[in-house]
Write a protein that holds these residues in place. Sequence first.
Motif, PDB file in Angstrom:
ATOM      1  N   SER A 152     -11.616 -42.648   6.629  1.00 34.68           N
ATOM      2  CA  SER A 152     -11.739 -41.994   5.317  1.00 34.68           C
ATOM      3  C   SER A 152     -11.495 -40.496   5.432  1.00 34.68           C
ATOM      4  O   SER A 152     -10.785 -39.893   4.604  1.00 34.68           O
ATOM      5  CB  SER A 152     -13.123 -42.256   4.731  1.00 34.68           C
ATOM      6  OG  SER A 152     -13.277 -41.574   3.497  1.00 34.68           O
ATOM      7  N   SER A 153     -12.054 -39.881   6.477  1.00 34.74           N
ATOM      8  CA  SER A 153     -11.831 -38.449   6.698  1.00 34.74           C
ATOM      9  C   SER A 153     -10.352 -38.174   6.941  1.00 34.74           C
ATOM     10  O   SER A 153      -9.794 -37.192   6.436  1.00 34.74           O
ATOM     11  CB  SER A 153     -12.664 -37.978   7.888  1.00 34.74           C
ATOM     12  OG  SER A 153     -12.365 -36.637   8.205  1.00 34.74           O
ATOM     13  N   LEU A 154      -9.706 -39.038   7.695  1.00 39.03           N
ATOM     14  CA  LEU A 154      -8.278 -38.852   7.960  1.00 39.03           C
ATOM     15  C   LEU A 154      -7.478 -38.969   6.660  1.00 39.03           C
ATOM     16  O   LEU A 154      -6.526 -38.212   6.444  1.00 39.03           O
ATOM     17  CB  LEU A 154      -7.804 -39.886   8.971  1.00 39.03           C
ATOM     18  CG  LEU A 154      -6.315 -39.828   9.329  1.00 39.03           C
ATOM     19  CD1 LEU A 154      -5.980 -38.486   9.975  1.00 39.03           C
ATOM     20  CD2 LEU A 154      -5.937 -40.986  10.257  1.00 39.03           C
ATOM     21  N   SER A 155      -7.882 -39.876   5.787  1.00 40.48           N
ATOM     22  CA  SER A 155      -7.192 -40.011   4.503  1.00 40.48           C
ATOM     23  C   SER A 155      -7.344 -38.749   3.662  1.00 40.48           C
ATOM     24  O   SER A 155      -6.374 -38.263   3.062  1.00 40.48           O
ATOM     25  CB  SER A 155      -7.746 -41.228   3.756  1.00 40.48           C
ATOM     26  OG  SER A 155      -7.155 -41.332   2.473  1.00 40.48           O
ATOM     27  N   HIS A 156      -8.579 -38.204   3.658  1.00 43.20           N
ATOM     28  CA  HIS A 156      -8.799 -36.954   2.913  1.00 43.20           C
ATOM     29  C   HIS A 156      -8.006 -35.804   3.531  1.00 43.20           C
ATOM     30  O   HIS A 156      -7.463 -34.950   2.805  1.00 43.20           O
ATOM     31  CB  HIS A 156     -10.286 -36.612   2.895  1.00 43.20           C
ATOM     32  CG  HIS A 156     -11.099 -37.562   2.065  1.00 43.20           C
ATOM     33  ND1 HIS A 156     -10.754 -37.969   0.804  1.00 43.20           N
ATOM     34  CD2 HIS A 156     -12.284 -38.192   2.332  1.00 43.20           C
ATOM     35  CE1 HIS A 156     -11.650 -38.791   0.313  1.00 43.20           C
ATOM     36  NE2 HIS A 156     -12.615 -38.963   1.242  1.00 43.20           N
TER      37      HIS A 156
END
Length: 414
Positions: free
Chosen positions: A368-372
Amino acid sequence: MPTARPIIATSPLQVCFDVRVCQPPDPSSPPLLQAATDRNNAERICHESKTLYQETEAGTLRTQAEGTRHLGERLQHIHFWKSELQRHIEKLVAETDLLLGQKRRLLKALDATEIPFAIATDNLTCRERRLGPDLVKDGVEEELLKEVELIRSIQALLKRTLSQAVNQIKCNRDAKQTLELDWSDKYQAYSLDDQCGRYNNMSTDTQYHPNSDNLQDQLCNRDAWVSFTQDNLSVAQREEQASVELRLLVERVLQETAEDLRVQCSNVDQAFSQRCLQLTEAKTQLQLHLTQILDQIGAQERNIVSLQQALYDKEAPLRVAQSRLHQRSHRPHMELCRDNPQFSLVGEAGQISQTMSSLQQQLSAARSSLSHLEESRMVLEKDIGCKTHSLLIDRDKCMSHRTRYPSIIALSGY
């Protein structure tokens, strides 16, 4: 019977007759008495004729001298007013030439304002192609709108001043034409009076003009003659003064409008410079954040790989523990007891499952952090692209176009 005998004077204007008739001789007088009477009458007539001749000669010469003197004075007056007319004609010519020069400057200044107007409108049109958040009404646009409005007002002022100059030039020429007509009349009058002053009793080109004195009733008096020229000169002086004041006004208008345009040009250039500085700083900050985001994306990708590897590494111990528990579940009868190995294997399997669950949650959070981070990267790259595009418009197009802005000398009409 004796008749009246004419006495001819030296001047053709002085002819008189002795209207007295000699007394007829007394018929009773002897011839001698009659002869004496005739002789006395003849002597008396000769004496009276000589006296009359001398008096009329002196009077005629005196009257002629007085007329010649008046003609000389008149010539002086005509020469004075003719000189005054000539002087003011020359002043009007010089003043009109100066005003024509100011008119040419007004035309050049008016033409010179077309370049700033084209530059300002082109800048506004170019800046409409800005993208995203940069398409805002900033200080540059406000200054450009002020510049366009200022140029329009200056053009209207220059056109009004030009119209005044054209009208004043026409008034100057009308006044000059009036003075020239008056000067021409005085020139002819001077020539005629000068010719009259040169006439004398020995002139051979004089003639009789019996009705020449009948024109006196059609002539103006001397006061009207002087007033006519003075009025013409007064009108010319008023036009000269109006022309001088208008030239000063034109000079002030040209100077002030040129200064106002250059001041506004400096304001626009300063606003462009400030805006470009802000865009450059914003772009630098965005690029710095993008670098950090890219570094963080790389770190997060490596973290995800590590978490995935950790999960993969926990699969074998979990299989071992679960296989041991499965195999021990097949123990027969009373051997199927909860002994220490059983407790240890159950604890081991639970610990591994809990660890994998934690790793799975952490992996989900990392993804999720990578997507953000990817979304932030895209936003930053898009914003950097906007800033680059805005800098291209403001600095490379608009500011380079503004280098063609006319100088204050060109805006002043030179």
